[in-house]
Structures are given as structure tokens and as C-alpha cells.
Design a protein around this motif. Structure first.
Motif, short mmCIF file in Angstrom:
data_model
loop_
_atom_site.label_atom_id
_atom_site.label_comp_id
_atom_site.label_asym_id
_atom_site.label_seq_id
_atom_site.Cartn_x
_atom_site.Cartn_y
_atom_site.Cartn_z
N SER A 113 0.84 -1.19 0.00
CA SER A 113 0.00 0.00 0.00
C SER A 113 0.89 1.24 0.00
N ASP A 114 0.33 2.36 -0.46
CA ASP A 114 1.06 3.62 -0.38
C ASP A 114 1.41 3.96 1.06
N ASP A 115 0.50 3.65 1.98
CA ASP A 115 0.76 3.94 3.39
C ASP A 115 1.97 3.15 3.90
N LEU A 118 5.18 4.59 2.14
CA LEU A 118 5.44 5.93 2.68
C LEU A 118 5.96 5.83 4.12
N GLY A 119 5.37 4.94 4.90
CA GLY A 119 5.84 4.75 6.26
C GLY A 119 7.29 4.30 6.31
N ARG A 122 9.44 7.35 5.43
CA ARG A 122 9.40 8.34 6.51
C ARG A 122 10.22 7.86 7.71
N VAL A 151 3.16 8.57 -2.73
CA VAL A 151 4.34 8.41 -1.88
C VAL A 151 5.24 9.64 -1.99
N GLY A 154 3.57 12.54 -0.24
CA GLY A 154 3.61 12.38 1.20
C GLY A 154 4.98 12.70 1.78
#
Length: 292
Positions: A113-115, A118-119, A122, A151, A154
Motif C-alpha cells: 500500500s502507499d501507506d 510511505l511509512g 518516513r 508516496v 507524502g
């Protein structure tokens, strides 16, 4: 118009298919590349067989490259499947003077997932000095994990000063065009030699190429023609033809064989699971290159 930047996705020499890294060979290659006029090198990426190297081996290669860089800029390939390894390698490279880190997505788990992605990025940024600069590595043909616009957006939202650029090795000009439209401030380095001229017309910052290990002057010729309004197509056709000749043999083994033929470098090996060219294959490749 800014001068396009030419980087080399540098090969890693091994003493044998299951042997150690030959650091003396790396130093010799750096001096040769600097004399050919490239802007910088990217050690331990795809062409550098980064995923066939341990964390300790990559750190040792970074030390060698950074110590002997001369005037070359260095983007260190630090992406791993494990976040902790990526953090350790990226921090190591940045603290020892790398200009930026090229960070592959975590590639083992697919359909992220993008989340999740991205996590991951980050968390990496949070673990680094604020001065660190990252180049996101979009290479879905190998990683099967694309760097999506969500991503990138974000990361710009949370860590804007750490996003230095993106290497696009997806081979899709529509993706590059999208990046230029949505993120005009993002430095985009194309990874496909056959798309260099088109990428420059789209506004790419430059390129990071496997082919530059052996043919940096041919790659630079495309950039020079683009900058001066010269015969870009002829220069690009030559690069595309060279890329096509190498493709059946696989980049790292073919490039190492050609350096031995063309620039009198000592024969060096790739690491398993890659297989070195036979003498007959190396002769056939060299004959095909000469014919161009």
C-alpha cells in the motif's frame, strides 16, 4: 538550460563468482571514469549487484569509493528489504560524505500500500541527519514496487528537504512526464539509456546508466547534442544500438567483459547467481560492439 548530469551505475568487481570484492579494481575504474568526464558514480545499485552484497561489504565499498572519489559525486545505493539495514547503510554513507543515497523500495513483499511504502521512507528519514538527501528508486521491472505519486507527495509533505530526486528505471515515458508535471522541483534521473534523448526533452535532470561503465562518451554525446541543438537522434541511435547489443548477455557480466576488451582492465567476475560470460561469448560481444 542546465547541463544534464551523467552518472554511472557502477559495477562491483569480484575475485570469483563466490569471491570477495576487488577494491583495487574499483579504484582503477573510478580514475578511468573521472578521466572520461562523468559527473558521478552510484555504487551498489542494480548494476553494482547491491542485493548480492552484505551490509558490511557495501559499507566497505562506500569507504573505497568515497576515499578515492576525486572530483566525482557519489550517490550510494543503500536500499534493502529490511528497514533496519537500509537505515544503517544510508546513515553510514551520508555521514561519510556521500552526496545522496539511492534507496530502492523494500522489495520482498509485493502489492504494498502507499501507506506502507510511505511509512518505510518516513521512518528512514526520521533516522537520518536532517542534512541527508534521498533519491527514490523507481524500478518496477526488478522490484515490482512502484514509487507512486502519493508516496512522493507524502514525503514532500513530511520531509521536503530530504527528497533530492528520483531515479526512473521503469522504461515508461508517461511516468516521467507525469513526474515533471506534478513535481517540477523533483530531480529526475532516467535509468534507461535508450530513452535518454526523450527524457531530456521531457526535462530530466540527467541519467544514471549501466552503459556509462564502458561508454560514457557516447552517453555524453547525447546530452551535448541536446544542450547545443546538435544531432541528437544520431547520437541516441548509437547508444540505443549499444544497449541492444549488451542486453542478451546481462549488464554486469557484459560490462565487465567489455572493460577487459576495450580499456585493458583485468578480467573480473560477477557474483552468483549471475554468471560470467564465456570466452566465446565475450569475443562475440566484442565483435558486435566493434561492428557498431
Amino acid at each position: 538550460m542546465n547541463t544534464p548530469e551523467l552518472f554511472v551505475a557502477s559495477v562491483t568487481p569480484f575475485t570469483a563468482p563466490a569471491g570477495a570484492v576487488d577494491h583495487g579494481w574499483i579504484v582503477r575504474h573510478l580514475r578511468w571514469l573521472e578521466a572520461q568526464g562523468v559527473d558521478g558514480v552510484v555504487p551498489c545499485g542494480t548494476t553494482g549487484e547491491g542485493q548480492s552484497l552484505s551490509v558490511a561489504e557495501r559499507m566497505a565499498i562506500f569507504d573505497t569509493v568515497l576515499h578515492h572519489r576525486g572530483q566525482l559525486r557519489v550517490f550510494a545505493g543503500t536500499g534493502c528489504a529490511a528497514l533496519s539495514d537500509t537505515i544503517a547503510l544510508t546513515r553510514y554513507a551520508i555521514e561519510r560524505g556521500a552526496d545522496a543515497a539511492l534507496v530502492l523500495p523494500p522489495f520482498y513483499f509485493k502489492n504494498l500500500s502507499d501507506d506502507g511504502l510511505l511509512g518505510y521512507y518516513r521512518a528512514l528519514c526520521d533516522a537520518l541527519p536532517s542534512s541527508a538527501r534521498l533519491i527514490l528508486y523507481h524500478i518496477p521491472p526488478m522490484s515490482q514496487i512502484p514509487i507512486t505519486p502519493a508516496v512522493i507527495a507524502g514525503l514532500y509533505q513530511s520531509h521536503p528537504h530530504m527528497v533530492y530526486g528520483l531515479k526512473d528505471s521503469g522504461g515508461d515515458l508517461a511516468y516521467l512526464s507525469m513526474l515533471r508535471q506534478r513535481f517540477p522541483e523533483l530531480r529526475v534521473y532516467v535509468g534507461s539509456a535508450a530513452l535518454l534523448a526523450q527524457a531530456l526533452r521531457e526535462g530530466a535532470t540527467g541519467g544514471i546508466f549501466a552503459l556509462s561503465n564502458v561508454f560514457p562518451r557516447e552517453m555524453r554525446a547525447v546530452m551535448t547534442a541536446h544542450l547545443s541543438g546538435g544531432d541528437v537522434e544520431t547520437a541516441q541511435q548509437r547508444v540505443t544500438a549499444l544497449s541492444a547489443v549488451l542486453k542478451p548477455y546481462g549488464n554486469p557480466p557484459a560490462l565487465k567483459a567489455l572493460l577487459a576488451c576495450m580499456a585493458d582492465f583485468p578480467r573480473t567476475s560477477s557474483r552468483f547467481p549471475l554468471v560470467d560470460l564465456t570466452d566465446e561469448q565475450a569475443d562475440a560481444l566484442w565483435a558486435a560492439v566493434r561492428s557498431l
